[in-house]
Design a protein around this motif. Structure first.
Motif, short mmCIF file in Angstrom:
data_model
loop_
_atom_site.label_atom_id
_atom_site.label_comp_id
_atom_site.label_asym_id
_atom_site.label_seq_id
_atom_site.Cartn_x
_atom_site.Cartn_y
_atom_site.Cartn_z
N SER A 224 32.98 15.40 37.50
CA SER A 224 32.03 16.26 36.81
C SER A 224 32.64 16.63 35.46
CB SER A 224 31.72 17.50 37.63
OG SER A 224 32.82 18.39 37.62
N MET A 225 31.80 16.74 34.43
CA MET A 225 32.28 17.05 33.09
C MET A 225 31.09 17.43 32.20
SD MET A 225 33.19 13.17 31.85
CE MET A 225 32.08 11.80 32.19
N ASP A 226 31.41 18.07 31.08
CA ASP A 226 30.43 18.40 30.06
C ASP A 226 30.56 17.38 28.93
OD1 ASP A 226 29.61 20.59 31.48
OD2 ASP A 226 30.91 21.99 30.41
N LEU A 227 29.43 16.84 28.48
CA LEU A 227 29.39 15.88 27.39
C LEU A 227 28.72 16.54 26.19
CD1 LEU A 227 28.23 12.69 29.35
CD2 LEU A 227 30.57 13.40 28.81
N VAL A 228 29.48 16.66 25.10
CA VAL A 228 28.97 17.26 23.86
C VAL A 228 28.68 16.13 22.88
CG1 VAL A 228 29.40 18.90 22.00
CG2 VAL A 228 30.35 19.32 24.28
N VAL A 229 27.42 15.97 22.50
CA VAL A 229 27.03 14.88 21.60
C VAL A 229 27.54 15.18 20.19
CG1 VAL A 229 25.10 13.57 20.68
CG2 VAL A 229 24.97 14.48 23.00
N ARG A 230 28.27 14.24 19.62
CA ARG A 230 28.82 14.40 18.26
C ARG A 230 28.08 13.51 17.26
NH1 ARG A 230 35.16 14.38 20.27
NH2 ARG A 230 35.20 16.58 20.92
N ARG A 231 28.05 12.22 17.52
CA ARG A 231 27.35 11.29 16.63
C ARG A 231 26.58 10.28 17.47
NH1 ARG A 231 31.80 8.72 12.70
NH2 ARG A 231 32.99 8.71 14.65
N HIS A 232 25.56 9.70 16.89
CA HIS A 232 24.84 8.62 17.55
C HIS A 232 24.22 7.73 16.49
CE1 HIS A 232 20.43 9.75 17.33
NE2 HIS A 232 21.03 10.76 16.73
N ARG A 233 24.10 6.46 16.81
CA ARG A 233 23.53 5.48 15.88
C ARG A 233 22.51 4.63 16.62
NH1 ARG A 233 27.49 1.12 13.46
NH2 ARG A 233 26.76 -0.10 15.25
N LEU A 234 21.27 4.70 16.14
CA LEU A 234 20.18 3.92 16.74
C LEU A 234 20.15 2.53 16.13
CD1 LEU A 234 17.41 6.67 16.70
CD2 LEU A 234 18.55 5.77 18.72
N PRO A 235 19.62 1.54 16.83
CA PRO A 235 19.50 0.19 16.25
C PRO A 235 18.39 0.17 15.19
CG PRO A 235 18.47 0.26 18.40
CD PRO A 235 19.13 1.59 18.22
N ASN A 236 18.50 -0.79 14.26
CA ASN A 236 17.43 -0.93 13.28
C ASN A 236 16.18 -1.51 13.94
OD1 ASN A 236 17.54 -3.93 13.11
ND2 ASN A 236 19.57 -3.53 12.27
N GLU A 237 15.06 -1.38 13.25
CA GLU A 237 13.78 -1.72 13.86
C GLU A 237 13.68 -3.21 14.21
OE1 GLU A 237 10.37 -0.50 15.62
OE2 GLU A 237 11.91 0.74 14.65
N GLY A 238 14.22 -4.09 13.35
CA GLY A 238 14.15 -5.52 13.62
C GLY A 238 14.94 -5.91 14.85
N LEU A 239 16.15 -5.34 14.98
CA LEU A 239 16.98 -5.63 16.15
C LEU A 239 16.36 -5.07 17.41
CD1 LEU A 239 19.63 -6.82 17.22
CD2 LEU A 239 20.73 -4.62 16.73
N ARG A 240 15.75 -3.89 17.32
CA ARG A 240 15.11 -3.29 18.48
C ARG A 240 13.95 -4.15 18.98
NH1 ARG A 240 14.12 1.69 21.04
NH2 ARG A 240 15.66 2.75 19.77
N LYS A 241 13.14 -4.66 18.05
CA LYS A 241 12.01 -5.51 18.45
C LYS A 241 12.49 -6.78 19.13
CE LYS A 241 8.54 -3.98 15.10
NZ LYS A 241 7.70 -4.39 13.94
N GLU A 242 13.56 -7.36 18.59
CA GLU A 242 14.09 -8.60 19.19
C GLU A 242 14.67 -8.34 20.56
OE1 GLU A 242 17.31 -12.15 18.15
OE2 GLU A 242 16.99 -10.50 16.75
N ALA A 243 15.37 -7.20 20.73
CA ALA A 243 16.00 -6.90 22.02
C ALA A 243 14.98 -6.47 23.07
CB ALA A 243 17.05 -5.80 21.84
#
Length: 314
Positions: A224-243
């Protein structure tokens, strides 16, 4: 740049086809590795994740000084290790004064970094710190139940992204049906605030409820642990559509001589070749032939007698 080689034989070609991206993916393997500097807490977290993912994870214990997620050029080694181990999810741990107990969870597409989520680990408790009946311990490789509690997973973008990544990391192999008796563990993720999530691993106890569906109780077994979100990076739209591309709904192949009816259900036609009855061997054929000969002889005798009678009358 890696040199691309064409397969020389069928075995190598089949192995490359297994590793190639598919429209319907099989179970995802997890790559667990660490940076140049880690802490005791972070080493415990990586070991616990590897223990929970046993059979579907690869652990690297050496330090990697050239891996820097979120930086240009710092993801080349990650992509190389992903290609070599055929892992589509990675968990990278590092520790520094600026970001203590830092954990980066990322997903791969075609062995290239797809998206990243960076969290800080707080209030970590290992499996050894929990006391419970060892008979209740979850079996290795069992399918988990995953629950996300809190409105933050629906409203906050960072927690939405973390939810997607945790689902891919914890759910294991995707199946269509599962036996209720096989559910013996649960991951509970609770959104405490807009950037903090409490993650715990529990064992499921099935008890009588007086109905067909049993009553379930949760018993914490760790981690068990606490997760503190620091940074996140979403995929670009073209890569998301392909995936996210899926197979088109292909029409079902027509089966010959089979039709379906709303009332009668499935109807099948059976075609039988012409029956040559004249060539079929009949039982007691000899007796039938003797009878036919006797009848033929009688007929001939009657014809002769009638002819003779006509001649005498003339």
């Amino acid at each position: 740049m890696m040199k691309i080689k064409t397969p020389r034989n069928g075995r190598v070609r089949r192995e490359l086809e297994k590793r190639a991206p598919k429209l319907v993916e099989t179970g995802k393997k997890t790559l667990i590795l660490q940076g140049t500097k880690t802490s005791g807490i972070l080493n415990g977290v990586l070991s616990e994740i590897y223990h929970l993912k046993k059979g579907g994870a690869v652990r690297f214990t050496r330090k990697n000084d050239n891996i820097r997620p979120f930086e240009s050029g710092g993801e080349t080694s990650l992509e190389f290790f992903s290609l070599k181990t055929d892992c589509s999810i990675f968990v990278y741990g590092s520790h520094s004064k600026k970001r203590p107990n830092n954990l980066v969870i990322g997903r791969m597409y075609d062995h290239h970094v797809y998206d990243l989520v960076e969290v800080g680990v707080e209030n970590f408790k290992s499996i050894e710190s929990f006391t419970y009946d060892k008979k209740m311990a979850p079996r290795v490789g069992s399918k988990p139940f995953i629950a996300f509690v809190g409105e933050g997973f629906e409203n906050v973008d960072e927690l939405k992204h973390l939810k997607e990544v945790l689902l891919d990391l914890l759910r294991g192999e995707v199946v269509e049906n599962i036996n209720l008796a096989g559910l013996d563990r649960a991951y509970v993720c609770t959104a405490i605030s807009s950037n903090k999530v409490y993650l715990t691993h529990c064992a499921l106890r099935l008890k009588k409820s007086g109905t067909v569906v049993p009553r379930m109780e949760l018993v914490e077994v760790g981690l068990s642990m606490d997760l503190v979100v620091r940074r996140h990076r979403l995929p670009n739209e073209g890569l998301r559509k392909e995936a996210m591309r899926t197979a088109k709904d292909q029409p079902k192949k027509k089966i010959k001589n089979v039709s379906s009816d709303a009332i009668e259900g499935t109807i099948g036609k059976i075609y039988i070749p012409d029956q040559k009855v004249g060539d079929v061997a009949l039982p007691n054929k000899a007796k039938g032939v003797k009878r036919e000969r006797r009848e033929a002889k009688k007929k001939e005798a009657n014809e002769r007698a009638s002819k003779k009678h006509k001649e005498e009358s003339e």
